[in-house]
Every structure is written in C-alpha cells, then in structure tokens.
Design a protein around this motif. Structure first.
Motif, PDB file in Angstrom:
ATOM      1  N   ALA A 172    -110.959 -15.095 -24.339  1.00 23.72           N
ATOM      2  CA  ALA A 172    -110.688 -15.030 -22.909  1.00 23.72           C
ATOM      3  C   ALA A 172    -110.592 -13.566 -22.506  1.00 23.72           C
ATOM      4  O   ALA A 172    -109.969 -12.771 -23.208  1.00 23.72           O
ATOM      5  CB  ALA A 172    -109.373 -15.742 -22.597  1.00 23.72           C
ATOM      6  N   VAL A 173    -111.214 -13.203 -21.392  1.00 20.22           N
ATOM      7  CA  VAL A 173    -111.263 -11.794 -20.978  1.00 20.22           C
ATOM      8  C   VAL A 173    -110.687 -11.623 -19.567  1.00 20.22           C
ATOM      9  O   VAL A 173    -110.954 -12.433 -18.681  1.00 20.22           O
ATOM     10  CB  VAL A 173    -112.721 -11.259 -21.021  1.00 20.22           C
ATOM     11  N   LEU A 174    -109.897 -10.571 -19.400  1.00 19.46           N
ATOM     12  CA  LEU A 174    -109.444 -10.158 -18.066  1.00 19.46           C
ATOM     13  C   LEU A 174    -110.066  -8.791 -17.797  1.00 19.46           C
ATOM     14  O   LEU A 174    -109.750  -7.813 -18.477  1.00 19.46           O
ATOM     15  CB  LEU A 174    -107.914 -10.069 -18.024  1.00 19.46           C
ATOM     16  N   ALA A 175    -110.983  -8.748 -16.815  1.00 20.91           N
ATOM     17  CA  ALA A 175    -111.717  -7.501 -16.585  1.00 20.91           C
ATOM     18  C   ALA A 175    -111.719  -7.160 -15.108  1.00 20.91           C
ATOM     19  O   ALA A 175    -111.674  -8.047 -14.257  1.00 20.91           O
ATOM     20  CB  ALA A 175    -113.145  -7.647 -17.082  1.00 20.91           C
ATOM     21  N   ARG A 176    -111.772  -5.870 -14.799  1.00 19.69           N
ATOM     22  CA  ARG A 176    -111.829  -5.469 -13.389  1.00 19.69           C
ATOM     23  C   ARG A 176    -113.254  -5.550 -12.864  1.00 19.69           C
ATOM     24  O   ARG A 176    -113.486  -5.665 -11.683  1.00 19.69           O
ATOM     25  CB  ARG A 176    -111.250  -4.074 -13.221  1.00 19.69           C
ATOM     26  N   SER A 177    -114.203  -5.483 -13.773  1.00 17.16           N
ATOM     27  CA  SER A 177    -115.594  -5.598 -13.339  1.00 17.16           C
ATOM     28  C   SER A 177    -115.952  -7.077 -13.218  1.00 17.16           C
ATOM     29  O   SER A 177    -115.435  -7.924 -13.940  1.00 17.16           O
ATOM     30  CB  SER A 177    -116.487  -4.914 -14.383  1.00 17.16           C
ATOM     31  N   ALA A 178    -116.827  -7.398 -12.262  1.00 16.33           N
ATOM     32  CA  ALA A 178    -117.215  -8.795 -12.081  1.00 16.33           C
ATOM     33  C   ALA A 178    -118.420  -9.141 -12.959  1.00 16.33           C
ATOM     34  O   ALA A 178    -118.894 -10.259 -12.951  1.00 16.33           O
ATOM     35  CB  ALA A 178    -117.527  -9.048 -10.614  1.00 16.33           C
ATOM     36  N   LEU A 179    -118.936  -8.156 -13.699  1.00 16.83           N
ATOM     37  CA  LEU A 179    -120.177  -8.347 -14.456  1.00 16.83           C
ATOM     38  C   LEU A 179    -119.923  -9.065 -15.772  1.00 16.83           C
ATOM     39  O   LEU A 179    -119.652  -8.458 -16.796  1.00 16.83           O
ATOM     40  CB  LEU A 179    -120.847  -6.998 -14.715  1.00 16.83           C
ATOM     41  N   GLN A 180    -120.005 -10.368 -15.714  1.00 16.77           N
ATOM     42  CA  GLN A 180    -119.698 -11.186 -16.876  1.00 16.77           C
ATOM     43  C   GLN A 180    -120.878 -11.230 -17.836  1.00 16.77           C
ATOM     44  O   GLN A 180    -121.979 -11.612 -17.447  1.00 16.77           O
ATOM     45  CB  GLN A 180    -119.353 -12.590 -16.382  1.00 16.77           C
ATOM     46  N   PRO A 181    -120.686 -10.837 -19.098  1.00 13.17           N
ATOM     47  CA  PRO A 181    -121.804 -10.903 -20.055  1.00 13.17           C
ATOM     48  C   PRO A 181    -122.085 -12.348 -20.449  1.00 13.17           C
ATOM     49  O   PRO A 181    -121.217 -13.208 -20.324  1.00 13.17           O
ATOM     50  CB  PRO A 181    -121.272 -10.117 -21.260  1.00 13.17           C
ATOM     51  N   LEU A 182    -123.309 -12.582 -20.921  1.00 12.39           N
ATOM     52  CA  LEU A 182    -123.671 -13.950 -21.355  1.00 12.39           C
ATOM     53  C   LEU A 182    -123.223 -14.149 -22.801  1.00 12.39           C
ATOM     54  O   LEU A 182    -123.895 -13.760 -23.738  1.00 12.39           O
ATOM     55  CB  LEU A 182    -125.188 -14.133 -21.235  1.00 12.39           C
ATOM     56  N   ILE A 183    -122.055 -14.717 -22.961  1.00 14.07           N
ATOM     57  CA  ILE A 183    -121.551 -15.004 -24.313  1.00 14.07           C
ATOM     58  C   ILE A 183    -121.079 -16.453 -24.301  1.00 14.07           C
ATOM     59  O   ILE A 183    -120.312 -16.839 -23.412  1.00 14.07           O
ATOM     60  CB  ILE A 183    -120.379 -14.059 -24.687  1.00 14.07           C
ATOM     61  N   ASP A 184    -121.512 -17.206 -25.277  1.00 10.74           N
ATOM     62  CA  ASP A 184    -121.161 -18.636 -25.329  1.00 10.74           C
ATOM     63  C   ASP A 184    -119.654 -18.857 -25.377  1.00 10.74           C
ATOM     64  O   ASP A 184    -118.964 -18.221 -26.170  1.00 10.74           O
ATOM     65  CB  ASP A 184    -121.768 -19.263 -26.605  1.00 10.74           C
ATOM     66  N   GLY A 185    -119.170 -19.768 -24.528  1.00 12.94           N
ATOM     67  CA  GLY A 185    -117.758 -20.166 -24.600  1.00 12.94           C
ATOM     68  C   GLY A 185    -116.787 -19.122 -24.075  1.00 12.94           C
ATOM     69  O   GLY A 185    -115.572 -19.269 -24.234  1.00 12.94           O
ATOM     70  N   LEU A 186    -117.306 -18.058 -23.478  1.00 20.88           N
ATOM     71  CA  LEU A 186    -116.421 -16.994 -22.986  1.00 20.88           C
ATOM     72  C   LEU A 186    -115.657 -17.458 -21.740  1.00 20.88           C
ATOM     73  O   LEU A 186    -116.243 -18.018 -20.821  1.00 20.88           O
ATOM     74  CB  LEU A 186    -117.276 -15.774 -22.639  1.00 20.88           C
ATOM     75  N   VAL A 187    -114.332 -17.242 -21.739  1.00 26.43           N
ATOM     76  CA  VAL A 187    -113.530 -17.508 -20.543  1.00 26.43           C
ATOM     77  C   VAL A 187    -113.318 -16.162 -19.862  1.00 26.43           C
ATOM     78  O   VAL A 187    -112.782 -15.234 -20.475  1.00 26.43           O
ATOM     79  CB  VAL A 187    -112.168 -18.139 -20.919  1.00 26.43           C
TER      80      VAL A 187
END
Ligand code: TXA
Ligand code: MG
Length: 329
Positions: A253-268
């Motif tokens: 699970a990731v908390l990021a300030r950027s909205a650019l979500q990488p394509l990683i399987d199962g990533l929250v």
C-alpha cells in the motif's frame, strides 16, 4: 465544515461527564477521549480504554483561558502571550500544576498540560460541563489517532459512553505542545502551529527539551502506528520497493503526493494532497485506510522538509518506528 450537534446532545454528553462517563469529542486537531478531569475514577476509565500506561499525563481541556488559574500556578507572562495569540486553538501549554490537580492527570509530575480547543462542539461541551476535561487522542495506545467519529467507534466500540460527531477534524494532527513551566520555553511536540510562529509571538527562541523538561511520554519514538509495517522513502525508492515487493508476491500500500500511479499488480495507492494543510487533514484517515487494506507493507513518500511539513514528518517518523520497535507496547 463541522457538523452541527444539537444542544440536547451536548447537554446529555455533559451529563455523562458529570456522571463519570467517557465522552469522545471532536476538536480541531483530532478527536479526544474525554472524562471529568476532577474525577479520579473517570480518569482511570480513560487509561483502561486506551490501554495507556498510568504515568503518561493527560491534557486538561477548558473552555477559556480565564480558567487557567484553576489548573495551574505561577503562570508566566509567556503563557498569557501564547494563550492570547493561539487560543482557542491547536496549542497545548505545560505549566506548573495547581495543588488540587490529581496525579492521575499529571502522571505524578509537578506540571499540567492545558488546552482551549476551538472546535464549536468542543467549546459547547466544555461550556455546558463547566470544568476541565481530560482528552487524550481517541485512539488505543501507540496507534493511529482518530479524526472522525467513525474512527473513534472503530477504536473503542462500547467502551465509550458517548461519541459526539462533529465531522472530520480540520487540522488533522495533534496540538503543538510548548512547555512554559521552566526557565526557557521549550517545544515538546511539533504541531500545525509552528515553532517559528511561537518564537515570533514570544520574541525568544524555543529551547529543545532538556533533562529538566517535563516528560512528554506521548512523544515516544514509536507512536501513531498502523498495524502494517510502515516505511518512509523518497518517491523513486517507493516505486522501486513496491515493484520488488510485488515481484516477491507481496501486497503493498502506498501513500504518495504524486497522482502518478505506476502499473504494479495488486498495488493499493492513495494520492495524498500536495499541500501540507490538506496532507495533515487527511493523514490519519489515509493511514487507517491503508492499514485496513491488509497489505504486507505501507510505503509513504517522504514529505518535503519545509517548515509546515515538520509536524507531519514527526508523526510519520514515529509511525515508521513502530515497524522497527515492536517491543514498545
Ligand atoms: O491535539 C491534541 O493535543 C489532542 C486533542 C484531543 O486535544 N490530544 C492529545 O492528547 O494529543 P494525547 O494524550 O494523545 O497527547 C498529549 C501529550 C502526551 O505526549 C503527553 O505525554 C503530553 O501531552 N503531556 C501531557 N501532560 C504533560 C505534562 N504535564 N508534561 C509534559 N507532557 C505532557
Ligand atoms: Mg495521542
């Protein structure tokens, strides 16, 4: 906008406090777990509900600075300056305690913590009750603070007699704590009101806590911790580590300030606001949501180091320390 709470509900909550019960109440920082600060048995219930060690002192909340002398003695000019400037608001002052203040409030120390909150529901409750209300953050010991009534209910269930729902706390992180009981004012806990604002109001610089400063055990290295291990990392390392966890079949699970979500399987992925006020406002709700996703790790993109991010970095650093120091509680 805070939710309006009907006067009848406030009156009932004040009655619950008088009867020695526990009332969770909204403040502009986080929700507090309230009890009558003059009732030892009520205070004991707070420690029991939180699972908090007895020597951890509690903040006394009052409706107005005019009640300071009921709880504190030898009030220095600096306290009055800060009270005038920042109360009602997200500042807690540490002062020498008045003789009648219970050891259960102060953790046996000669000082007491006082705050006048600004949230309209907190103000209404304190005015209806009349006395002081102890109010630690409404979370179980060492865990993530609560910024909504729903968070409080999920923490405590029926152990709390009444939960006042005043909407999401505006600020989102706990008050700044300044010790004015000693020779030099000292910052014990950073908060949304910055050290620079305090220094400019006082015209002197704040000291770091020293051996003589009152203990603020809530500033333990491990605090504010989700159950899922949390790490704070630079943005590119977050992505790199998320990929490597995913490659091992682990969920991240990731908390990021950027909205650019990488394509990683199962990533929250949760995109946090890029501004410090917005980030603080949503911080605990975000940590709770990421924790609830049941992943193997929470990765938080490191916030900037500018002044307005100091308190946020402080909370995240302590949340991360939880992963490293399981033995603490
Ligand atoms: O924003 C806040 O301050 C929230 C809301 C509900 O008002 N309350 C809060 O309470 O954060 P709590 O108990 O979670 O944190 C209070 C901190 C603890 O670190 C405690 O050790 C410290 O204040 N504290 C309380 N009394 C103290 C004293 N006499 N001397 C030094 N530190 C004290
Ligand atoms: Mg707390």
């Amino acid at each position: 906008m805070p939710h309006e709470i009907p006067a009848s509900e406030i009156a009932r909550a004040a009655e619950t406090l008088r009867a020695g019960g526990l009332v969770a109440f909204p403040t502009e920082t986080v929700y507090g777990l309230g009890a009558d600060a003059s009732n030892r048995d009520a205070i004991k219930k707070v420690f029991a509900a939180k699972g908090r060690p007895h020597d951890h002192p509690l903040i006394v909340h009052v409706a107005s600075a005019s009640q300071l002398a009921e709880w504190a003695r030898d009030i220095p000019a600096a306290a009055n300056v800060l009270a005038k400037k920042f109360w009602p608001g997200a500042l807690t002052l540490i002062l020498k305690r008045a003789p009648a203040v219970s050891d259960w409030v102060t953790g046996g120390q000669d000082t007491v913590a006082i705050r006048v909150p600004s949230h309209p529901a907190a103000q209404a409750l304190l005015r209806a009750f009349g006395g002081g209300v102890v109010g630690p953050s409404a979370n179980r010991f060492g865990r993530v603070s609560a910024t909504t009534a729903e968070h409080v209910r999920s923490e405590f269930g029926d152990a709390v007699d009444c939960v006042l729902d005043g909407g999401a706390s505006d600020v989102g992180i706990e008050s700044t704590i300044v010790d004015v009981s000693g020779a030099k004012p000292a910052l014990l806990r950073p908060g949304w009101i910055t050290a620079a604002q305090i220094e400019s109001a006082l015209g002197v610089s704040l000291a770091a806590p020293d051996a003589q400063s009152p203990r603020a055990p809530g500033t333990l290295a491990k605090h504010y911790s989700p159950r899922t291990p949390l790490q704070m990392l630079e943005a590119d390392l977050v992505i790199e580590l998320a990929r490597s966890f995913a490659a091992q079949g682990k969920r991240v699970a990731v908390l990021a300030r950027s909205a650019l979500q990488p394509l990683i399987d199962g990533l929250v992925w949760r995109a946090a606001p890029a501004d410090a006020a917005g980030y603080a406002h949503e911080l605990y709700a975000n940590l709770r949501a990421l924790d609830a996703a049941g992943c193997d790790a929470i990765l938080v993109e490191e916030p900037p180091s500018a002044t307005e991010w100091i308190a946020i970095r402080d909370r995240l650093t302590r949340a991360a320390a939880g992963a490293a120091a399981e033995e603490d509680d």
